[in-house]
Scaffold this motif. Structure first.
Motif, PDB file in Angstrom:
ATOM      1  N   GLU A  87       8.875 -12.893  -1.897  1.00  0.00           N
ATOM      2  CA  GLU A  87       8.994 -13.596  -0.606  1.00  0.00           C
ATOM      3  C   GLU A  87       8.667 -15.200  -0.788  1.00  0.00           C
ATOM      4  O   GLU A  87       9.201 -15.991   0.007  1.00  0.00           O
ATOM      5  CB  GLU A  87       7.706 -13.124   0.433  1.00  0.00           C
ATOM      6  N   ARG A 101      11.970 -16.717  -1.250  1.00  0.00           N
ATOM      7  CA  ARG A 101      12.504 -17.056  -0.096  1.00  0.00           C
ATOM      8  C   ARG A 101      11.936 -18.213   0.800  1.00  0.00           C
ATOM      9  O   ARG A 101      12.442 -18.444   1.809  1.00  0.00           O
ATOM     10  CB  ARG A 101      12.762 -15.642   0.766  1.00  0.00           C
ATOM     11  N   ARG A 113       8.639 -18.101   2.001  1.00  0.00           N
ATOM     12  CA  ARG A 113       7.750 -17.446   3.088  1.00  0.00           C
ATOM     13  C   ARG A 113       6.363 -17.368   2.762  1.00  0.00           C
ATOM     14  O   ARG A 113       5.572 -16.868   3.186  1.00  0.00           O
ATOM     15  CB  ARG A 113       8.528 -16.136   3.227  1.00  0.00           C
ATOM     16  N   PHE A 118       7.062 -12.933   8.597  1.00  0.00           N
ATOM     17  CA  PHE A 118       8.424 -12.257   8.577  1.00  0.00           C
ATOM     18  C   PHE A 118       8.387 -10.904   8.488  1.00  0.00           C
ATOM     19  O   PHE A 118       9.125 -10.024   8.924  1.00  0.00           O
ATOM     20  CB  PHE A 118       9.254 -13.184   7.764  1.00  0.00           C
ATOM     21  N   PHE A 119       7.174 -10.413   7.791  1.00  0.00           N
ATOM     22  CA  PHE A 119       6.941  -8.882   7.542  1.00  0.00           C
ATOM     23  C   PHE A 119       5.510  -8.747   7.743  1.00  0.00           C
ATOM     24  O   PHE A 119       4.727  -9.615   8.156  1.00  0.00           O
ATOM     25  CB  PHE A 119       7.423  -8.582   6.224  1.00  0.00           C
ATOM     26  N   TYR A 149       2.446  -8.714   6.519  1.00  0.00           N
ATOM     27  CA  TYR A 149       2.088  -9.122   5.162  1.00  0.00           C
ATOM     28  C   TYR A 149       0.769  -8.850   5.212  1.00  0.00           C
ATOM     29  O   TYR A 149       0.046  -8.666   4.143  1.00  0.00           O
ATOM     30  CB  TYR A 149       2.033 -10.828   5.124  1.00  0.00           C
ATOM     31  N   ARG A 164       2.832  -8.750  12.362  1.00  0.00           N
ATOM     32  CA  ARG A 164       4.251  -9.097  12.250  1.00  0.00           C
ATOM     33  C   ARG A 164       4.910  -9.622  13.241  1.00  0.00           C
ATOM     34  O   ARG A 164       4.417  -9.524  14.411  1.00  0.00           O
ATOM     35  CB  ARG A 164       5.138  -7.720  11.908  1.00  0.00           C
ATOM     36  N   LEU A 188      16.260  -3.884  11.610  1.00  0.00           N
ATOM     37  CA  LEU A 188      15.700  -5.023  12.046  1.00  0.00           C
ATOM     38  C   LEU A 188      14.322  -4.819  12.751  1.00  0.00           C
ATOM     39  O   LEU A 188      13.197  -5.208  12.453  1.00  0.00           O
ATOM     40  CB  LEU A 188      16.443  -5.773  13.097  1.00  0.00           C
ATOM     41  N   LEU A 189      14.426  -3.624  13.876  1.00  0.00           N
ATOM     42  CA  LEU A 189      13.341  -3.343  14.793  1.00  0.00           C
ATOM     43  C   LEU A 189      12.301  -2.686  13.789  1.00  0.00           C
ATOM     44  O   LEU A 189      11.074  -2.578  13.977  1.00  0.00           O
ATOM     45  CB  LEU A 189      13.698  -2.468  15.948  1.00  0.00           C
ATOM     46  N   LEU A 242      11.877  -2.858  10.085  1.00  0.00           N
ATOM     47  CA  LEU A 242      11.167  -3.507   9.164  1.00  0.00           C
ATOM     48  C   LEU A 242      10.839  -4.962   9.392  1.00  0.00           C
ATOM     49  O   LEU A 242       9.923  -5.472   8.964  1.00  0.00           O
ATOM     50  CB  LEU A 242      12.255  -3.721   8.022  1.00  0.00           C
ATOM     51  N   GLY A 243      11.464  -5.643  10.522  1.00  0.00           N
ATOM     52  CA  GLY A 243      11.189  -6.782  11.185  1.00  0.00           C
ATOM     53  C   GLY A 243      11.998  -7.829  10.672  1.00  0.00           C
ATOM     54  O   GLY A 243      12.861  -7.695   9.933  1.00  0.00           O
ATOM     55  N   ILE A 244      11.957  -9.031  11.266  1.00  0.00           N
ATOM     56  CA  ILE A 244      12.813 -10.024  11.137  1.00  0.00           C
ATOM     57  C   ILE A 244      13.015 -10.633   9.740  1.00  0.00           C
ATOM     58  O   ILE A 244      14.075 -11.325   9.212  1.00  0.00           O
ATOM     59  CB  ILE A 244      12.255 -11.621  12.044  1.00  0.00           C
ATOM     60  N   GLY A 245      11.960 -10.119   8.890  1.00  0.00           N
ATOM     61  CA  GLY A 245      12.025 -10.582   7.400  1.00  0.00           C
ATOM     62  C   GLY A 245      13.477 -10.176   6.675  1.00  0.00           C
ATOM     63  O   GLY A 245      13.964 -10.694   5.625  1.00  0.00           O
ATOM     64  N   ILE A 246      14.055  -9.018   7.454  1.00  0.00           N
ATOM     65  CA  ILE A 246      15.229  -8.627   6.571  1.00  0.00           C
ATOM     66  C   ILE A 246      16.483  -9.929   6.602  1.00  0.00           C
ATOM     67  O   ILE A 246      17.347  -9.549   5.891  1.00  0.00           O
ATOM     68  CB  ILE A 246      15.907  -7.506   6.970  1.00  0.00           C
ATOM     69  N   TRP A 247      16.309 -10.479   7.591  1.00  0.00           N
ATOM     70  CA  TRP A 247      17.300 -11.844   7.450  1.00  0.00           C
ATOM     71  C   TRP A 247      16.724 -12.778   6.493  1.00  0.00           C
ATOM     72  O   TRP A 247      15.803 -12.738   5.908  1.00  0.00           O
ATOM     73  CB  TRP A 247      17.360 -12.412   9.094  1.00  0.00           C
ATOM     74  N   GLY A 248      17.777 -13.696   6.480  1.00  0.00           N
ATOM     75  CA  GLY A 248      17.419 -14.826   5.347  1.00  0.00           C
ATOM     76  C   GLY A 248      16.502 -15.934   5.822  1.00  0.00           C
ATOM     77  O   GLY A 248      16.268 -16.784   5.229  1.00  0.00           O
ATOM     78  N   VAL A 249      16.157 -15.792   7.161  1.00  0.00           N
ATOM     79  CA  VAL A 249      15.401 -16.971   7.827  1.00  0.00           C
ATOM     80  C   VAL A 249      14.144 -17.035   7.105  1.00  0.00           C
ATOM     81  O   VAL A 249      13.572 -16.299   6.431  1.00  0.00           O
ATOM     82  CB  VAL A 249      15.136 -16.623   9.178  1.00  0.00           C
ATOM     83  N   THR A 298      21.411 -12.559   4.424  1.00  0.00           N
ATOM     84  CA  THR A 298      21.151 -11.305   3.675  1.00  0.00           C
ATOM     85  C   THR A 298      22.253 -10.488   4.149  1.00  0.00           C
ATOM     86  O   THR A 298      23.207 -10.792   5.094  1.00  0.00           O
ATOM     87  CB  THR A 298      19.928 -10.746   4.176  1.00  0.00           C
TER      88      THR A 298
END
Lengths: 972, 178, 457
Positions: free
Chosen positions: A772, A775, A777, A855-856, A858, A879, C62-63, C65-72, C411
């Motif tokens: 992460e 990335r 984050r 983003f996750f 964490y 999250r 997405l729902l 795992l969360g927004i983290g699966i995108w590259g943002v 991603t």
């Protein structure tokens, strides 16, 4: 498959009723016997497979945690004494502080006050009464609470991987000791790290008396043998220098990172920083070093120099300083102008200057430093000498070598390793691991399943310093009684308790051992009161080492021949995980290393010119070949690195948790080149490894970010330009009550990361892991931006701590669609986690990019033991929620409540943010801007005060004090 | 009236012009309860039938104004009175930032009034209408032009009216059962 | 029967082959009622469903795992989601423009393309509306962006452009739907009366609301339609203006610019018309509508493409010019970084597709060739997507403090969501052309009537 006929035969032969559980039992097969013998057969399989070991420990952790974590929060059974409140004053929700000390590398103590919530130690602060802390802490101390609750810690006594009881161990141990007693301990060896604990020393002596032929060895990969040798060489006495930066106008550091590491660096920073503010009589710092360190970054003049060339520099300085018998080295690979200027500057400040030789420099450099300081008349003024605080000061390399020889010669029958990880960090040409294998009984006391534990028979989980009684001496000898704040979570044992067994006495609680030892030493009537007062104060008065005034006995050693040429490799402990002992600590792993901003990894640092010559770039993996051994490492092109010198940090590559993240620099660290060696070969491998750095761009692009002035230009009013803030269409808001604000002094910040770690501990900030971070984050609420200016070969480096600016015209608030971030009545830019829907618009519109997004998931919601670590005053974020620095609003509120109960205003300095409290340089000042007398208000009135990106008209509450340097006009 | 209860008469024309001419004539003949059913709006037809202009534009204007007023009030009240918060140091009533939503709500309410108002004034939806009983009337939505006269018209006389319509060149005149 | 014959000279006619009320009705209604489902249609529909499935998968991940699966990340907290949102919204604009603005301008040629252009608008807005919801960190609380009385006694923060978006987009969707449906009512009545099957009669009958073409009804109907057009015209301009506010209200270099509203609106119409062309050319070929969607239509749309393209080009130029002229260090860097930075190809590709290629439309030959026009339009759509990517990502990834500069790498899930959104569009669009007349029959009759009038005169 069991033999049924055998079973029938057996049952037939049996007389009377036979009760059997399984056919295997009846068959009495060997497999079953072994099954019964082992309590956990599954464990062995896991144990023998190195990759599985951690998952095994995880399982164990979960089992134990679920098993009885509730019981873990009970305080120790012995009476421990709170620092400010009496125990009966413990109120739920109100923390209680206890004084204790953390044993740092070198066995030296760092005095701490530990914040405990209902028996859970969750945060450490510095103990102002302790000489090594003076109220400050470093990142390692801040992160130590995470180690306490770390589920990866060893949690049970094991024998070859199978779980055993403490009683089993005692039995086995006593049996072996009985044999040894018969042989006067000829086969008994004890290996420890550097020991300063008086109690442990006494115990060791007792053991050695019982077993006259037993031996006690000490080894630490960062041992200071050279310092000792240098003192003996120059002064003929084993003494250590204590520096007084308060009195030093000119400081010359010869490859000495005295601000960045070392047992006294917090005290050094505090004293040094006091002389770096333009208001004070500014000191001047010259640094000659191979790799750019925080000390080098603060230098007024820095000379990048191969570690091997520092000796020549020292001799040149000695000659210039008029040390009798000192001769300047031939050749002119050294910048004469620089040396002469420094020498003249030193001469101008006789008795008010200081020359420091780095602990990693060889003995003759140490000796030269002593001689120069004596010649300059600094001894007794800017530095004093004191006897070493170790229980037994010795050449640790020799000590280890002796042990290895004994083991190789099979003279060792029982090896007791108290802490450390010698199998991992011993010099690679001392075959410690192999020799250890020849010892019939190997016992290791360890916090983690490290390389040594993997090779030991018995592994005893060590107790964390917050779990055990002990005592420890600071760099100046001051003793602190280490008192636990919590009963051992995982039944860990302290070295004292283990040695008590070796001493063949009854098993005694650590409390009795430590207290007993002091009682016997101080035979006084009111010992109980004294004891209590020591625990309260966190220091034992009158224990500081006596300073001695010694004069050099010998002339400087004759200079060796011409400088060896070729690439140099320099070994240094990792700035965060040190020699590897902190590698399991995720907080430290994720703290960006100073200057390189590297996380979760180590790299070989190469000067830009050298990299160009070798044709390598950052993130290229190269093979380092040194002394017939090789290791593969990713390259990090480091500005300021001395040309021709590569720096590698050791501490990675072992078996401990997270050590696989990096490469093992010990693999090429030999006994004759512990700190540096000439003749390393670099071969590109063609592969690459991405490095998880939190800052990729370290140039300012000509933008007005960090402001820096030489002192004379500053005094001439260079900083007096009018601020360019645009007019606002809207009227300003009135803040009648408190107006919180912060000022950060860029002159004194040494970029040590203590504030970042403190913030992480205070605010329940999660770690995200290497992937992460790659990335972009990472979650730190405050970051130490690092910028380089000038020539990459000899850059000026600046540290800029960036928390939330708490802008009065906060751009983030206007764009939030749900009022999840709004302004409070006291001007704080507040984050309402419950309301946040996570559009991340606020982060986009934040010009300082201080906002952090989950983003996750964490935060660790499901790790039982880590739940104990959370600060109950701070929300644990989930999250999809934005978060950021809150100016430690929980602390403000606590203080306001207290003040309102006493019906008074909050006094200046009453609210201390976590970052401010940890900072050794006192670079961060927080307070009420409505109070005209507040320190922060006074600082903001200074000419060098400026707002970052002021032209955006955000009106930040956090402002910066420009960095002021004190260069030598001769070198300008 | 005599005979079975009927709704009226409907005449089918083939071209808009024929219909227009017929409409004029029928109106001159004094008929008032008349209507035309056409597959697309024929120019001049409303005048020929003597319809009054509709109120719809006025309704839409009122709707749009209400939308705008309501929109601004909502924002001003929520931000400034109901739950006043210091957002980025902006004034509680930072009206310039309330304009976009005010505008959008004006359009929204105005538009809804136009569409729904039209249906309401037209009494739509109307699942049943006597005219649907005429089989050929299905072509009113395709390619034929119909002129209908309500039986309740003062001048309506089954025979005479039918005659009149035939005289106007209607392709066919049919009685519309109720 | 009245017949409409094309005038001998002048621009190509709006209606090609001679048609009567009956013939146009037969032809257009026939596509829906009588013609059997074509293979092409089935293929397209299946493709749509497949992409829809991909979207479903991406959204589920997405729902879960969360927004983290995108590259943002930080600094680039907005990535594909917002890019796609702006792009789809832009697509929608042409529909409203054709149906509303051209109506007010009495451009009768609009009548054969406005129906499916409006449909395109509605489906595009549906796709667009999806992304702001998905890109939330906590999508389950999306309704907090709507004003409703609640126990938290909290309202949306009406100063945020995102809230303006909520109102603008939802208004836009509602009005477009109304406009489209009102336009449909007479045709639905036609289908009701022509449908052979009972199901058809009932289904179309329900939605026809009992329309019988009464002159009274037509009177109010025409007024209402005109008023809706009058309201939709400023609306369509306001919607993309508000979308542009998402950026220009923020203070980021590369976002904080007053030229955004006009240049976004132009860009929207640009991409919208490109999409209409991309849809129209295959449709007229597949259903043999060359006589209803004639060369004249294509030419006119090509010209609009050219004009709006030039406005967009002007926008690009002014961005660069103002960055230099303002002397703002940050703006200048952003502009430079767009060209020489790591995302340089995206910007240059955007210039190629949106500025260079459309210049071909100066050539009569290109405007006349359906194929060439189609190719240009496709590239324009790609280029406009790149433009939004450049605006969203490149401004974020290197803003004020070099210390916080970062990169954004999409991603697999970013791509899946982008292509998946086409699933929504295609599925609905193919259902539309199968069950609803894709050209307004009533208006075609009107057109015939007018031409008849011209011919008579």
């Amino acid at each position: 498959m069991t033999d049924l006929d055998a079973v029938r035969a057996r049952l037939a032969a049996a007389r009377g009723a036979q009760y059997w559980r399984t056919l295997e039992e009846v068959a009495d097969s060997e497999a079953f016997a072994e099954l019964v013998a082992r309590e956990m057969p599954a464990a062995t399989a896991l144990w023998l497979d190195p990759m599985q070991r951690r998952s095994f420990l995880k399982l164990m952790a979960a089992a134990f945690a679920l098993g009885g974590i509730g019981g873990c929060t009970q305080g120790p059974s012995e009476p421990i004494v709170p620092y400010v409140h009496a125990p009966e004053g413990m109120v739920p929700g109100r923390p209680v502080y206890f004084a204790t000390a953390m044993p740092t590398p070198g066995g030296l103590g760092l005095g701490l006050l530990v914040e405990s919530h209902l028996g859970r130690p969750i945060k450490v602060e510095g103990n102002a009464r302790h000489p090594a802390s003076l109220g400050a802490t470093d990142a390692q101390a801040q992160a130590s609470v995470l180690t306490l609750y770390d589920p990866d810690r060893l949690q049970a006594v094991t024998f070859g991987g199978a779980i055993r009881t403490w009683a089993d161990f005692l039995a086995a141990c006593r049996g072996a000791l009985a044999v040894q007693r018969g042989r006067r301990g000829a086969g008994l060896r004890i290996l420890t790290e550097t020991v300063t604990s008086p109690t442990l020393g006494a115990q060791l002596r007792a053991v050695l008396e019982q077993y006259p032929e037993a031996r006690w060895h000490q080894w630490e990969p960062t041992s200071t043998d050279a310092v000792r040798a240098g003192a003996l060489a120059a002064l003929g006495e084993d003494v250590r220098p204590l520096y007084r930066f308060a009195d030093a106008d000119v400081v010359v550091a010869l490859d000495a990172d005295f601000l960045g590491c070392g047992p006294a660096h917090l005290a050094h920073v505090r004293e040094f920083a006091a002389r770096r503010r333009p208001g004070s009589a500014m000191n001047r710092l010259y640094v000659a070093e191979s790799a750019l360190t925080p000390t080098g970054a603060k230098a007024d003049h820095r000379l990048p120099l191969r570690a091997a060339d520092v000796a020549a520099l020292a001799r040149a300085l000695a000659a210039a300083a008029g040390v009798p018998g000192a001769t300047a080295p031939p050749g002119d690979q050294l910048p004469r102008k620089w040396i002469e200027a420094v020498a003249r500057d030193l001469a101008r400040h006789r008795g008010r200057s200081l020359v420091i030789a780095g602990e990693t420099q060889p003995a003759d450099v140490q000796a030269l430093a002593h001689l120069i300081n004596t010649a300059l008349g600094n001894v007794g003024k800017t530095l004093t000498y004191a006897l070493p605080v170790e229980v037994r000061s010795e050449d640790q390399l020799a000590s280890l070598r002796a042990l290895v020889d004994d083991m190789a010669a099979e003279r060792v029958e029982m090896l007791l390793i108290l802490g450390g990880d010698p199998a991992f960090n011993a010099p690679v040409d001392l075959p410690f691991a192999d020799a250890m294998a020849k010892v019939p009984l190997r016992i290791h006391l360890s916090l983690y399943a490290n390389d040594t534990a993997a090779r030991a028979h018995w592994v005893v989980p060590a107790a964390h310093y917050l779990e055990s009684w002990s005592d420890v001496r600071a760099f100046d000898g001051t003793v602190t009684i280490v008192q636990p704040l919590i009963a051992p979570l995982y039944d860990g044992k302290s070295a004292h308790e283990l040695l008590a067994v070796a001493a063949d006495g009854p098993t005694r609680a650590g409390y009795d051992i430590v207290r007993g030892r002091w009682q016997t030493e101080r035979r006084v009537a009111d010992f109980d009161d004294q004891w209590r007062s020591w625990l309260e104060a966190g220091v034992v008065p009158g224990t500081a080492a006596t300073t001695r005034y010694v004069l050099p006995r010998r002339a400087p050693a004759t200079p060796p021949g011409a400088q060896a040429s070729g690439l140099e490799v320099v070994f240094r402990p990792d700035p965060m995980v040190h020699d590897g002992r902190y590698a399991a600590n995720a907080w430290l792993q994720e703290l960006p290393r100073p200057l390189s901003r590297l996380t979760w990894d180590n790299a070989v640092q190469v000067a830009p010119a050298t990299a160009a010559r070798l044709g390598v770039h950052t993130e290229d993996v190269v093979e380092l070949a040194f002394a017939g051994r090789t290791v593969q490492a990713p390259v990090l092109v480091a500005p300021g690195q001395a040309e021709g010198s590569l720096t590698v940090h050791f501490g990675y590559g072992g078996r401990g948790p997270f050590q696989h993240e990096g490469f093992n620099a010990y693999a090429i660290r030999t006994a004759d080149a512990l700190w540096s060696g000439i003749g390393v070969a670099v071969h590109p491998t063609g592969t690459r490894r991405t490095l998880a750095r939190t800052q990729h761009h370290q140039r300012m692009e000509g933008r007005d970010i960090v402001r820096a002035y030489p002192i004379d230009r500053y005094r001439a009013g260079a900083a007096r330009e009018p601020e360019t803030t645009a007019e606002s269409l809207y009227p300003d808001w009135e803040y009648a009550g408190y107006r919180w604000g912060m000022a950060i002094d860029l002159s004194t910040c040494v970029g040590c990361n203590a504030c970042v770690a403190a913030c992480q501990a205070e605010n329940n900030i999660p770690v995200v892991g290497r992937k992460e971070v790659l990335r972009g984050r990472e979650m730190h609420w405050i970051r130490i931006d690092t910028y380089f200016t000038g020539d990459p070969a000899t850059p000026d480096a600046y540290f800029m701590p960036v928390p939330c600016m708490h802008c009065e015209n906060a751009p983030c608030e206007v764009v939030c669609p749900v009022e999840a971030t709004v302004h409070g009545a006291e001007g704080l830019n507040e984050m309402v986690y419950n309301r946040c829907v996570g559009t991340r618009y606020c982060s986009n519109n934040c010009p300082y990019k201080v906002r952090r997004f989950n983003f996750f998931e964490y935060s660790r919601w499901n790790s039982e033991s880590l739940k104990l670590l959370y600060n109950p005053d701070v929300t644990v974020r989930s999250r999809g929620v934005m978060e950021k620095c809150t100016y430690c609003v929980q602390r403000i509120v606590q203080t306001r409540i207290a003040a309102e109960k006493e019906n008074r205003r909050i006094a200046d300095g009453e609210v201390v943010t976590a970052c401010q409290q940890a900072c050794p340089a006192e670079a961060i000042v927080f307070g009420d801007l409505n109070d005209p007398a507040s320190r922060v208000r006074v600082l903001k009135a200074e000419e060098r005060n400026y707002a970052l990106l002021a032209e955006l008209n955000t009106h930040p509450r956090t402002t910066y004090l420009a960095a002021v340097s004190n260069p030598n006009p001769e070198l300008a | 009236m005599t005979g079975p209860r009927m709704w009226g008469l409907v005449a089918e024309f083939e071209s808009p012009d024929a219909l227009l001419a017929a409409a004029h004539r029928v109106r001159e003949a004094g008929y008032r309860r008349i209507d035309a059913c056409v597959p697309f709006p024929v120019e001049g037809l409303t005048e020929a039938l003597g319809f009054r202009p509709t109120w719809l534009p006025l309704l839409v204007l009122t709707g749009a104004l209400l939308g705008a007023a309501g929109g601004f009030f909502m924002q001003w009240y929520a931000m400034g009175v109901w739950y006043p918060l210091n957002v980025g140091g902006r004034p509680l009533n930072s009206w310039p930032m309330f304009i976009p939503i005010t505008f959008e709500l004006a359009v929204l309410v105005g538009g809804l009034t136009a569409a729904l108002g039209m249906l309401a004034l037209n009494r739509l939806p109307m699942p049943y209408h006597p005219l649907f009983n005429v089989p050929r009337f299905a072509r009113a939505t395709q390619d034929r032009f119909f002129l209908a006269i309500d039986a309740r018209d003062a001048r309506f006389e089954r025979g005479a009216t039918a005659e009149l319509l035939h005289g106007l060149g209607a392709a066919e005149v049919s009685e519309v059962a109720r | 029967m009245t017949t409409a014959t094309a005038p001998p000279s002048g621009p190509p006619p709006v209606i090609g082959a001679p048609h009567t009320y009956t013939s146009v009705t037969d032809k257009i209604a026939g596509i829906v009622l009588t013609q059997r489902t074509g293979r092409g249609w089935l293929f397209g529909f299946m493709l749509g469903l497949a992409l829809l499935g991909l979207l479903a998968l991406a959204v589920t991940m997405l729902l879960y795992l969360g927004i983290g699966i995108w590259g943002v990340n930080v600094p680039v907290a907005w990535g594909f989601a917002i890019t796609n949102f702006v792009w789809w919204i832009g697509i929608g604009h042409a529909g409203t423009l054709i149906s509303a603005i051209l109506l007010l301008l009495r451009q009768e040629w609009r009548q054969s393309i406005n129906r499916f252009a409006e449909a395109m608008t509605i489906f595009a807005v549906m796709c667009a509306g999806l992304f702001p919801l998905l890109h939330l960190g906590r999508p389950q609380f999306f309704y907090w962006l709507t004003p409703y009385p609640n126990t938290m006694s909290l309202w949306p923060q009406f100063r945020s452009p995102l809230i303006w978006d909520v109102f603008a987009v939802s208004t836009y969707f509602t009005i477009s739907l109304m406009f489209w449906y009102v336009g449909l009512i007479p045709d639905l009545a036609t289908l009701r009366d022509r449908s052979q099957s009972r199901i058809g009669r009932v289904a179309y009958g329900v939605f026809a609301l009992g329309w019988r073409g009464s002159a009274r009804h037509w009177q109010r109907y025409e007024i209402a339609y005109l008023l809706l057009a009058g309201l939709a015209t400023p609306l369509v301009v306001s919607v993309h203006t508000v979308v542009s506010f998402d950026f220009s209200v923020a203070q980021l270099p590369g976002w904080h610019s007053t030229i955004f509203p006009p240049y976004f609106v132009a860009g929207a119409i640009f991409s919208g018309f490109a999409m209409v062309i991309v849809l129209a050319i295959p449709l007229r070929a597949a259903y043999g509508l060359q006589d209803l969607i004639t060369e004249r239509h294509l030419q006119n749309m090509a010209k609009i493409l050219l004009v709006t393209g030039l406005i967009v080009a002007y926008g690009y130029f002014m961005e660069g010019f103002m960055a230099w002229y303002s002397g703002n260090r940050f703006e200048r860097y952003v502009q430079l970084n767009r060209i020489v930075g790591p995302y340089g190809p995206a910007y240059l590709g955007c210039l190629l597709c949106n500025v260079a290629l459309p210049q071909l439309l100066w050539l009569q030959r290109v405007r006349r060739s359906a194929v060439a026009l189609f190719v240009v339009a496709v590239f324009v759509n790609i280029g406009m997507w790149l433009e939004r990517f450049v605006i969203v990502v490149e401004s974020l990834h290197r803003d004020f403090l070099p210390s916080s500069w970062g990169m954004y790498y999409p991603t697999v899930w970013d791509w899946a969501t982008l292509f998946g959104s086409f699933g929504i569009f295609l599925t609905f669009f193919f259902l539309f052309i199968r069950f609803i007349p894709m050209i307004s029959i009533a208006e075609m009759r009107m057109l015939l009537e007018e031409e008849r009038g011209e011919a008579a005169a």
